[in-house]
Write an enzyme that holds these catalytic residues in place. Structure first.
Site, PDB file in Angstrom:
ATOM      1  N   GLU A 127       1.208   3.715   1.999  1.00  0.00           N
ATOM      2  CA  GLU A 127       1.870   4.013   3.268  1.00  0.00           C
ATOM      3  C   GLU A 127       3.111   3.145   3.460  1.00  0.00           C
ATOM      4  OE1 GLU A 127      -1.262   3.092   2.638  1.00  0.00           O
ATOM      5  OE2 GLU A 127      -2.586   3.611   4.280  1.00  0.00           O
ATOM      6  N   CYS A 163      -2.542  -0.868   7.575  1.00  0.00           N
ATOM      7  CA  CYS A 163      -1.647   0.297   7.543  1.00  0.00           C
ATOM      8  C   CYS A 163      -1.820   1.169   8.778  1.00  0.00           C
ATOM      9  CB  CYS A 163      -1.882   1.096   6.266  1.00  0.00           C
ATOM     10  SG  CYS A 163      -1.390   0.187   4.774  1.00  0.00           S
ATOM     11  N   HIS A 181       0.850  -1.185   0.000  1.00  0.00           N
ATOM     12  CA  HIS A 181       0.000   0.000   0.000  1.00  0.00           C
ATOM     13  C   HIS A 181       0.893   1.244   0.000  1.00  0.00           C
ATOM     14  CE1 HIS A 181      -3.708  -2.204   1.867  1.00  0.00           C
ATOM     15  NE2 HIS A 181      -3.204  -2.840   0.816  1.00  0.00           N
ATOM     16  N   CYS A 202      -6.054   1.671   5.587  1.00  0.00           N
ATOM     17  CA  CYS A 202      -6.757   0.447   5.945  1.00  0.00           C
ATOM     18  C   CYS A 202      -6.326   0.016   7.347  1.00  0.00           C
ATOM     19  CB  CYS A 202      -6.460  -0.658   4.924  1.00  0.00           C
ATOM     20  SG  CYS A 202      -4.784  -1.319   5.039  1.00  0.00           S
TER      21      CYS A 202
END
Length: 159
Positions: A52, A92, A50, A89
């Site tokens: 992040e 993360c 992701h 999410c």
């Protein structure tokens, strides 16, 4: 001072152009962008890549080269803010909470798996117990998927 702050929107556009979910982020320290990331789950075929995680990896590699101690890395993260297109999410948000990032700002909520308030609030002190339970479940899931992947690979090799 914040001229490059909206780089996260450009990163989201790059993700979209690459047929990824259009999420981009920047990590800011003292008003300066020090890392940026975008979703790359399809490209890497890795569900953990992701935006992040991509940005955090940039910093960890950079800080490892600088030979920062673990305490110095923790201190650096506690002075950083994350700006992104979509609420992190649960995975993360848990990672951001564990590393102690100071603030997270996002443009839109993530009603299905948001970890900063839409589904769970992993950043609040009252959610530490929930976070511990979640991490235990996540570990079990990772172990299960890892063993399933090994079985699939083994079956493929035998053919």
């Amino acid at each position: 001072m914040y001229a490059n702050l909206f780089l996260f929107l450009y990163k989201a556009k790059l993700a979209l152009d690459s047929l990824e979910v259009p999420v981009g982020c920047v990590i800011v320290e003292d008003g300066n962008v020090i890392a940026a990331g975008r979703n790359q789950t399809n490209k890497t075929q890795n569900a953990t890549r992701h935006a992040e995680m991509e940005a955090l990896d940039v910093l960890l590699v950079q800080w490892q080269r600088t030979r920062f101690t673990a305490a110095e890395v923790a201190e650096k993260f506690s002075a950083c803010s994350l700006y992104m297109t979509r609420e992190p999410c649960i995975m993360c948000a848990a990672a951001l909470s564990i590393i102690g990032i100071k603030e997270v700002y996002y443009v839109c909520a993530n009603d299905k798996v948001g970890g900063c308030g839409s589904t769970l609030s992993l950043h609040s002190s009252s959610s530490r117990h929930v976070l511990g339970q979640f991490l235990n479940l996540l570990l079990l899931l990772v172990l299960y998927l890892h063993s399933f992947t090994l079985k699939l690979c083994h079956m493929t090799i035998d053919k």
